[in-house]
Scaffold this motif. Sequence first.
Motif, PDB file in Angstrom:
ATOM      1  N   PRO A 299      48.307  -2.033  22.433  1.00  0.00           N
ATOM      2  CA  PRO A 299      48.914  -2.980  22.782  1.00  0.00           C
ATOM      3  C   PRO A 299      47.805  -3.954  24.030  1.00  0.00           C
ATOM      4  CG  PRO A 299      50.980  -1.640  23.513  1.00  0.00           C
ATOM      5  CD  PRO A 299      49.453  -1.100  23.049  1.00  0.00           C
ATOM      6  N   LEU A 300      47.560  -3.326  24.396  1.00  0.00           N
ATOM      7  CA  LEU A 300      45.674  -3.738  25.634  1.00  0.00           C
ATOM      8  C   LEU A 300      44.411  -4.626  24.377  1.00  0.00           C
ATOM      9  CD1 LEU A 300      44.896  -4.372  27.982  1.00  0.00           C
ATOM     10  CD2 LEU A 300      43.927  -2.311  27.708  1.00  0.00           C
ATOM     11  N   MET A 301      44.872  -4.018  23.279  1.00  0.00           N
ATOM     12  CA  MET A 301      44.044  -4.073  22.450  1.00  0.00           C
ATOM     13  C   MET A 301      44.459  -5.586  21.178  1.00  0.00           C
ATOM     14  SD  MET A 301      42.327  -2.247  18.752  1.00  0.00           S
ATOM     15  CE  MET A 301      43.410  -2.066  18.014  1.00  0.00           C
ATOM     16  N   VAL A 302      45.181  -5.603  21.049  1.00  0.00           N
ATOM     17  CA  VAL A 302      46.076  -7.222  20.734  1.00  0.00           C
ATOM     18  C   VAL A 302      45.889  -8.318  21.927  1.00  0.00           C
ATOM     19  CG1 VAL A 302      48.499  -7.926  19.454  1.00  0.00           C
ATOM     20  CG2 VAL A 302      47.446  -5.616  18.782  1.00  0.00           C
ATOM     21  N   ALA A 303      46.169  -7.736  22.809  1.00  0.00           N
ATOM     22  CA  ALA A 303      47.116  -8.991  23.887  1.00  0.00           C
ATOM     23  C   ALA A 303      44.440  -9.449  23.936  1.00  0.00           C
ATOM     24  CB  ALA A 303      46.838  -8.288  25.163  1.00  0.00           C
ATOM     25  N   THR A 304      43.832  -8.497  24.276  1.00  0.00           N
ATOM     26  CA  THR A 304      42.010  -9.258  24.599  1.00  0.00           C
ATOM     27  C   THR A 304      41.963 -10.087  22.856  1.00  0.00           C
ATOM     28  OG1 THR A 304      41.497  -6.927  24.102  1.00  0.00           O
ATOM     29  CG2 THR A 304      41.612  -7.423  26.299  1.00  0.00           C
ATOM     30  N   GLY A 305      42.513  -8.935  22.355  1.00  0.00           N
ATOM     31  CA  GLY A 305      41.655  -9.528  20.859  1.00  0.00           C
ATOM     32  C   GLY A 305      42.958 -11.369  20.563  1.00  0.00           C
ATOM     33  N   LEU A 306      43.726 -11.565  20.963  1.00  0.00           N
ATOM     34  CA  LEU A 306      44.519 -12.785  21.137  1.00  0.00           C
ATOM     35  C   LEU A 306      43.740 -13.808  22.184  1.00  0.00           C
ATOM     36  CD1 LEU A 306      48.382 -11.557  21.024  1.00  0.00           C
ATOM     37  CD2 LEU A 306      46.495 -12.919  18.908  1.00  0.00           C
ATOM     38  N   THR A 307      42.920 -13.553  23.297  1.00  0.00           N
ATOM     39  CA  THR A 307      42.680 -13.719  24.492  1.00  0.00           C
ATOM     40  C   THR A 307      41.459 -14.778  23.517  1.00  0.00           C
ATOM     41  OG1 THR A 307      43.442 -12.185  26.014  1.00  0.00           O
ATOM     42  CG2 THR A 307      41.766 -13.167  26.544  1.00  0.00           C
ATOM     43  N   MET A 308      41.073 -14.033  23.011  1.00  0.00           N
ATOM     44  CA  MET A 308      39.619 -14.643  22.162  1.00  0.00           C
ATOM     45  C   MET A 308      39.870 -15.656  21.121  1.00  0.00           C
ATOM     46  SD  MET A 308      37.146 -11.695  22.080  1.00  0.00           S
ATOM     47  CE  MET A 308      38.085  -9.926  20.991  1.00  0.00           C
TER      48      MET A 308
ATOM     49  N   ARG B  60      37.029  -9.533  25.730  1.00  0.00           N
ATOM     50  CA  ARG B  60      35.696  -9.132  24.971  1.00  0.00           C
ATOM     51  C   ARG B  60      35.644  -7.773  25.286  1.00  0.00           C
ATOM     52  NH1 ARG B  60      30.078  -9.736  23.107  1.00  0.00           N
ATOM     53  NH2 ARG B  60      29.874  -9.175  21.327  1.00  0.00           N
ATOM     54  N   SER B  61      34.890  -7.772  26.255  1.00  0.00           N
ATOM     55  CA  SER B  61      34.345  -6.403  26.862  1.00  0.00           C
ATOM     56  C   SER B  61      36.014  -5.641  27.182  1.00  0.00           C
ATOM     57  CB  SER B  61      34.071  -5.717  27.965  1.00  0.00           C
ATOM     58  OG  SER B  61      32.577  -6.800  27.978  1.00  0.00           O
ATOM     59  N   ILE B  62      36.697  -6.089  27.490  1.00  0.00           N
ATOM     60  CA  ILE B  62      37.744  -4.945  27.529  1.00  0.00           C
ATOM     61  C   ILE B  62      38.381  -4.417  25.886  1.00  0.00           C
ATOM     62  CG2 ILE B  62      40.768  -4.377  28.131  1.00  0.00           C
ATOM     63  CD1 ILE B  62      39.772  -6.391  30.049  1.00  0.00           C
ATOM     64  N   HIS B  63      38.163  -5.282  25.055  1.00  0.00           N
ATOM     65  CA  HIS B  63      38.389  -4.988  23.838  1.00  0.00           C
ATOM     66  C   HIS B  63      38.034  -4.112  23.195  1.00  0.00           C
ATOM     67  CE1 HIS B  63      40.871  -6.525  20.394  1.00  0.00           C
ATOM     68  NE2 HIS B  63      39.140  -6.984  19.338  1.00  0.00           N
ATOM     69  N   PHE B  64      36.602  -3.826  23.654  1.00  0.00           N
ATOM     70  CA  PHE B  64      35.734  -2.965  22.941  1.00  0.00           C
ATOM     71  C   PHE B  64      36.003  -2.021  23.531  1.00  0.00           C
ATOM     72  CE2 PHE B  64      31.272  -0.636  22.996  1.00  0.00           C
ATOM     73  CZ  PHE B  64      31.085  -1.191  21.739  1.00  0.00           C
ATOM     74  N   ILE B  65      35.900  -1.896  24.760  1.00  0.00           N
ATOM     75  CA  ILE B  65      36.303  -0.503  25.643  1.00  0.00           C
ATOM     76  C   ILE B  65      38.284   0.260  25.068  1.00  0.00           C
ATOM     77  CG2 ILE B  65      36.926   0.688  27.810  1.00  0.00           C
ATOM     78  CD1 ILE B  65      34.932  -1.486  29.421  1.00  0.00           C
TER      79      ILE B  65
END
Length: 282
Positions: A204-213, A235-240
Motif C-alpha cells: 500500500p505504501l508503494m502504491v500511495a507514494t507512486g500516486l503521489t508522484m 519518490r525516495s519512500i517509493h524507492f526504499i
Amino acid sequence: MTAMTATPAGRRAKLLVPRHALVTRITHWINVLAVSLMLMSGLQIFNAHPALYWGAKSHFDRPWLAMDAGERNGQPIGVTTIAGKRFVTTGLFGFSGRGDKAEPRGFPAWATVPSYRDLADGRRWHFFFAWLLVINGLVYLALSFLNRHIPRDLWPRASQLKPAHVWHEILIHAKLKFPKGEEARTYNILQKGAYLGVIFILLPLMVATGLTMSPGFDAAAPWLLDLFGGRQSARSIHFITASLIVLFVLVHLAMVVASGTWNNIRSMITGRYAIEVEGDAE
C-alpha cells in the motif's frame, strides 16, 4: 483430502496436506509477474534521473542517494553516493555495459525493462503492471477474507507474539532448522509478520507514494503531497519501499530453497505440501 506417500520400512512417511487455496496460488503467480516487471520498469524510470532527495524539490547538490559516472586514471568508473559517502560501483551502478556499449547509467541494462534507454516505454510498462498488481491484490484480499485465509492462517495468535517465542523462531531460522510434522502445517510468526508487513504496509505504501508522484492525481488529492512531505520525499519512500520488497523476495527465495525447493514449489502449484509423520507408511 490428504495423501500418504509410501516409504521403505524404517523411514518416516510423508503426508501430502492442503497448503494453498486456488485463489492464493493464482494471485501469487500473477504477483510474481507484476512485481518483477514493475520493479524492472521502475529502474528504467529511475535511470532518467538516478538521484533521490527529501522534500518538495530536487536539490541537485544534496542528493541522499545518487548513481553517476566518474573517472579514475583516465578510465570511466561508476560511483554511488549514499548520505555523502562515495563508493565505486563500476559495472553495477553508475557505469555499466560491455565494450563499446559501456555507458553512464544508474542501473545496468539487464536489470531494466526495456533494456535500452526509453523513459516513455518504461512508464508504460510500469503503469500497466502497477494496475495489474493493484487489481490482483484487491482480488486476493477480498477472497482471502471471504474464505478466512488471512484471519485463520496469517493472523498471529497471542502465544506467537510473546517475545520469547519470537526470539526462539529467530534462532531456529538462523540455524536453518525448519518445522517438521504437524508444525509444518501452519505459518510461523516470522512468516506471518513478513507476509502481513508486505500485504498491509509495503505494497500500500508503494502504491500511495507512486500516486503521489503523479501531478494529475495530486490535483485530485493534494493532501498526499503533505502526507509524504513533498514529491521528492514520496519518490525516495517509493524507492526504499521497492528495495524492501526486493529484500523480502530474496529472503523468501532463500528460505524456499533452504526448507525444500520442490516441496514449496509444488505447494504453490498444486496446493499440496508434504510433511513428515510419525511411523512408517504401509
